[in-house]
Design an enzyme around this catalytic site. Structure first.
Site: not given
Ligand SMILES: *Cc1c(COP(=O)(O)O)cnc(C)c1O
Ligand code: SF4
Length: 367
Positions: A104-105, A108, A117, A121, A124, A126, A286, A323, A330
């Site tokens: 996206r950037y 990076r 995981c 969470c 989450c 994602r 998000d 984000d 972000k």
């Protein structure tokens, strides 16, 4: 098994993955048991697996709104979907030139190393990827990522994420990092995004810390969301990483009923600093499907952040950021990016101008 079991594999095999795995003494609250008995209708399928390590379960205190409990034990609220929500709220898919890589950037790129995981969470973001049984990155997927990165000399940093990369065995993880560093550029900075220091600190063995440090320039970014997660055991995990020369930073998600008050945030960031974890980001939630019960209104977040600055040092302050829905990336939540509030008939929204000059929107009310 004992919650203090030191071999992390015992934490994995003892992981609670269903209602019946929970200890008998663990009483579910009505909204939690409703989650487990709820029959989703078509298109409403459960969006995220359930897994809690015995260690993380042991951090749950009493009360329905215990901050660890809210993050670990699902409630029926997860089946509530709002029109503004999406399974891919920050448009990872649109920025994925090759499988498992998000770019996206400019400088990076992010690699989705595994979809597993240690603990899922409940907040989450994602959810379209985590726990979907896609497994870990295959050799050919890794090679495609490396080939892609070799066409992008402007990429200086690779973020290994998922899922949680530290659910992989040492040998596999080190092989992946080694291949990226050798196959792309030696000077590449590797960022490991992992919740393992928080939810399964036994995983951070001195041997792993030392081996990671040997592979190159590694930073660990973890996710402590509440002071109660900073225990002697998680502190020890951080110490192992620091001792090996690996800096540890933290991204906190602003979560309703977990840390959306001044005292909770102040204690969290101050204590992180004390255990040598630098607070990096504080994220606005998000717009992920089924997470509205976790979101804090953005104006409340801004007010909390403003007050926080009068209480803790600049070093303890993370950057409060959102984000941008739709893939804008972000941006820090300061007045500088905030144009104004608009209302085009679908409810009031904040309008932001992203770094790319385009407009992005975030709903005003808690939705
Ligand atoms: C969050 C993210 C990053 C890292 O952003 P920083 O602001 O450097 O922390 C990089 N790539 C993607 C795709 C991301 O989602
Ligand atoms: S560790 Fe990350 S990817 Fe995994 S469930 Fe938590 S937020 Fe989602």
């Amino acid at each position: 098994m004992k919650t203090g079991d030191e071999d992390w594999h015992r934490q994995r095999t003892g992981t609670i993955r269903s209602r019946s795995d929970l200890p008998e003494s663990f009483r579910l609250h009505p909204s939690e048991s409703e989650y487990f008995t709820y029959t989703p209708s078509a298109g409403e399928e459960s969006r995220l697996g359930f897994a809690v390590t015995p260690y993380y379960l042991s951090l749950i205190g009493i009360g329905e709104n215990d901050p660890v409990r809210r993050q670990a034990i699902p409630t029926v609220n997860e089946y509530q979907t709002l029109p503004c929500e999406s399974d891919d709220p920050i448009s990872d898919r649109a920025f994925s030139p090759v499988e498992r890589l998000v770019h996206r950037y400019r400088d990076r790129a992010l690699i989705l190393v595994t979809d597993e995981c240690a603990v899922y969470c409940r907040h989450c973001f994602r959810r379209h990827f985590a726990s979907r049984r896609r497994g870990s990155l295959s050799d050919s997927q890794l090679q495609n990522c490396i080939d892609y990165l070799n066409t992008k000399p402007e990429v200086h940093e690779v973020i290994l994420s998922g899922g949680d990369p530290l659910t992989l065995e040492d040998s596999r993880l080190l092989k992946i990092i080694g291949k990226i560093v050798k196959g792309v550029r030696r000077k590449l900075v590797i960022r490991l995004a992992t919740r393992v220091p928080v939810v399964m600190p036994q995983r951070i063995t001195p041997a792993l810390a030392a081996a990671l440090q040997d592979t190159g320039t590694i930073y660990i970014i973890t996710q402590f969301n509440h002071r109660n997660e900073i225990t002697p055991r998680s502190t020890q995990a951080v110490r192992e990483l620091n001792r090996a020369g690996i800096p540890v930073l933290n991204q906190t998600v602003l979560l309703r009923g977990v840390n959306d008050n001044l005292t909770a945030l102040e204690e969290l960031f101050q204590t992180l600093l004390e255990i040598k974890v630098k607070p990096y980001y504080l994220f606005q939630g998000d717009l992920a499907t089924g997470t509205s019960h976790f979101r804090v209104p953005l104006d409340r977040g801004m007010e909390l952040y403003r007050q926080l600055r009068t209480r803790i040092s600049g070093l303890a302050m993370p950057v409060y950021a959102v984000d941008l829905p739709g893939g804008g990336g972000k941006i820090p939540l300061t007045e500088a990016y905030l144009d104004h509030i608009i209302d085009e008939g679908e409810g009031k929204k904040y309008q932001f101008t992203g770094p790319d000059g385009r407009h992005y929107y975030y709903p005003l009310e808690r939705q």
